[in-house]
Design a protein around this motif. Sequence first.
Motif, PDB file in Angstrom:
ATOM      1  N   THR A   1       1.967 -13.170   2.556  1.00 13.62           N
ATOM      2  CA  THR A   1       0.559 -13.385   2.230  1.00 13.62           C
ATOM      3  C   THR A   1      -0.146 -13.947   3.467  1.00 13.62           C
ATOM      4  O   THR A   1       0.481 -14.200   4.505  1.00 13.62           O
ATOM      5  N   SER A   2      -1.430 -14.196   3.349  1.00 14.22           N
ATOM      6  CA  SER A   2      -2.178 -14.794   4.454  1.00 14.22           C
ATOM      7  C   SER A   2      -1.780 -16.243   4.726  1.00 14.22           C
ATOM      8  O   SER A   2      -2.232 -16.817   5.719  1.00 14.22           O
ATOM      9  N   VAL A   3      -0.938 -16.842   3.868  1.00  9.18           N
ATOM     10  CA  VAL A   3      -0.417 -18.178   4.204  1.00  9.18           C
ATOM     11  C   VAL A   3       0.543 -18.071   5.388  1.00  9.18           C
ATOM     12  O   VAL A   3       0.347 -18.703   6.434  1.00  9.18           O
TER      13      VAL A   3
ATOM     14  N   LYS B   1       0.838  -1.205   0.000  1.00  9.67           N
ATOM     15  CA  LYS B   1       0.000   0.000   0.000  1.00  9.67           C
ATOM     16  C   LYS B   1       0.870   1.252   0.000  1.00  9.67           C
ATOM     17  O   LYS B   1       0.582   2.222  -0.689  1.00  9.67           O
ATOM     18  N   HIS B   2       1.901   1.249   0.849  1.00  8.98           N
ATOM     19  CA  HIS B   2       2.859   2.355   0.895  1.00  8.98           C
ATOM     20  C   HIS B   2       4.226   1.732   0.676  1.00  8.98           C
ATOM     21  O   HIS B   2       4.465   0.623   1.158  1.00  8.98           O
TER      22      HIS B   2
ATOM     23  N   THR C   1      -1.721  -5.097  -1.079  1.00 13.58           N
ATOM     24  CA  THR C   1      -2.984  -4.839  -1.791  1.00 13.58           C
ATOM     25  C   THR C   1      -3.464  -6.041  -2.606  1.00 13.58           C
ATOM     26  O   THR C   1      -4.555  -5.997  -3.167  1.00 13.58           O
ATOM     27  N   ASN C   2      -2.654  -7.085  -2.731  1.00 11.23           N
ATOM     28  CA  ASN C   2      -3.040  -8.192  -3.634  1.00 11.23           C
ATOM     29  C   ASN C   2      -2.764  -9.557  -3.008  1.00 11.23           C
ATOM     30  O   ASN C   2      -2.209 -10.448  -3.644  1.00 11.23           O
TER      31      ASN C   2
ATOM     32  N   ASP D   1      11.034  -0.567  -0.230  1.00 10.14           N
ATOM     33  CA  ASP D   1      10.460  -1.370  -1.324  1.00 10.14           C
ATOM     34  C   ASP D   1       9.011  -0.991  -1.561  1.00 10.14           C
ATOM     35  O   ASP D   1       8.324  -0.611  -0.625  1.00 10.14           O
ATOM     36  N   SER D   2       8.525  -1.184  -2.797  1.00 11.19           N
ATOM     37  CA  SER D   2       7.088  -1.085  -3.035  1.00 11.19           C
ATOM     38  C   SER D   2       6.498  -2.406  -3.522  1.00 11.19           C
ATOM     39  O   SER D   2       5.288  -2.579  -3.546  1.00 11.19           O
ATOM     40  N   VAL D   3       7.355  -3.353  -3.901  1.00 11.37           N
ATOM     41  CA  VAL D   3       6.903  -4.704  -4.255  1.00 11.37           C
ATOM     42  C   VAL D   3       7.792  -5.683  -3.504  1.00 11.37           C
ATOM     43  O   VAL D   3       8.998  -5.485  -3.414  1.00 11.37           O
ATOM     44  N   ARG D   4       7.190  -6.707  -2.925  1.00 12.70           N
ATOM     45  CA  ARG D   4       7.960  -7.749  -2.243  1.00 12.70           C
ATOM     46  C   ARG D   4       7.631  -9.096  -2.881  1.00 12.70           C
ATOM     47  O   ARG D   4       6.526  -9.605  -2.714  1.00 12.70           O
TER      48      ARG D   4
END
Length: 340
Positions: free
Chosen positions: A284-286, A13-14, A310-311, A23-26
């Motif tokens: 992730t939720s895992v 999100k941020h 966000t995804n 980072d903006s993508v992990r």
Amino acid sequence: MRLSFSQYDLRLKHAFTIARGSDSVRPVVLVRIEHEGIIGFGEAAPISRYGESVETVARFLEAVYLEKVDDPFELESTLSYVDSVAEGNHAAKAAIDIALHDWIGKKLQIPLHRLWGLAIDQTMTTSFTIGIDRPEIVAQKVREAEEYPILKIKLGGEDDENIIRTIRAITKKPLRVDANEGWRKKEEALDRIKWLEQEGVELIEQPMPANQGAEIAWIHDRVSVPLIADESAARLRDVPTLVDAFDGINIKLMKCTGLREAMKMIHAARAVGLKVMIGCMIETSVGISAASQLAPLVDYIDLDGNLLTTNDPFEGVKVVHGNLVLPDGPGIGAISKQTD
Ligand code: MG
């Protein structure tokens, strides 16, 4: 049993900034272990501080040979073998550990916390993390985090006092501070911690680099706020070494190779009088649902890594007004949102 895996890019999100970088993508690696028609989900969120990346995770998983393992219940021998394949690679090892535990829970049709005899408490409150940013962005993030009763503030830079003053102008909520090894001189760290104590900070995570245990112990003798080891506390073998410098440890599945070792670390920490936090990476939720199964055993919960994305391709543990609501489903309780 059959192991398969794929990379997934989690968007944030941020942009997330801590003392070490931004980072903006992990990217993470999603893992499946399939046996007798049951699929266990796992996840590796590689930690760059320990030299891990999605490439090192993939290389490790390709080197693990599980085809001959025909009893997923034999966790001790299977995970000992996995640990022996190569040094390090803790996140990749955690992915296999999580998937095996998920498989077992699904086979038995029972959530892991119930298998372990743990009752869910309705007030398992997680902190919500505010990364390092300019004061106006910090203020915006704190307002967006209104529903979370405890904030974890990333510090360790030049602007620490400014960040705390900005937050304290908005809220009186309990604050936990994570310096991520960012303070380099013990005298400077002591001054900041003394100031943070006056600001009503509840605990300080990893004030100085993990290789400066003696300096942290020097600080520990001079402050009353609890010091929690994160980067200093990777695996079980680290736990007894931390008693002079810290009051507690932050256990993360991605650091410690998974649920089985995390459970051993909790018991070891209790035996030597250390408090326990359960933490996470951006996951992730895992990964987060897996870690939440241990939440009834700990003093501090910091399981917000999925909330910063966000995804998230999975659903599992939820956070309602800051409290964890564990899923009812078997195993780790995570369900894929993708139709496959
Ligand atoms: Mg930390």
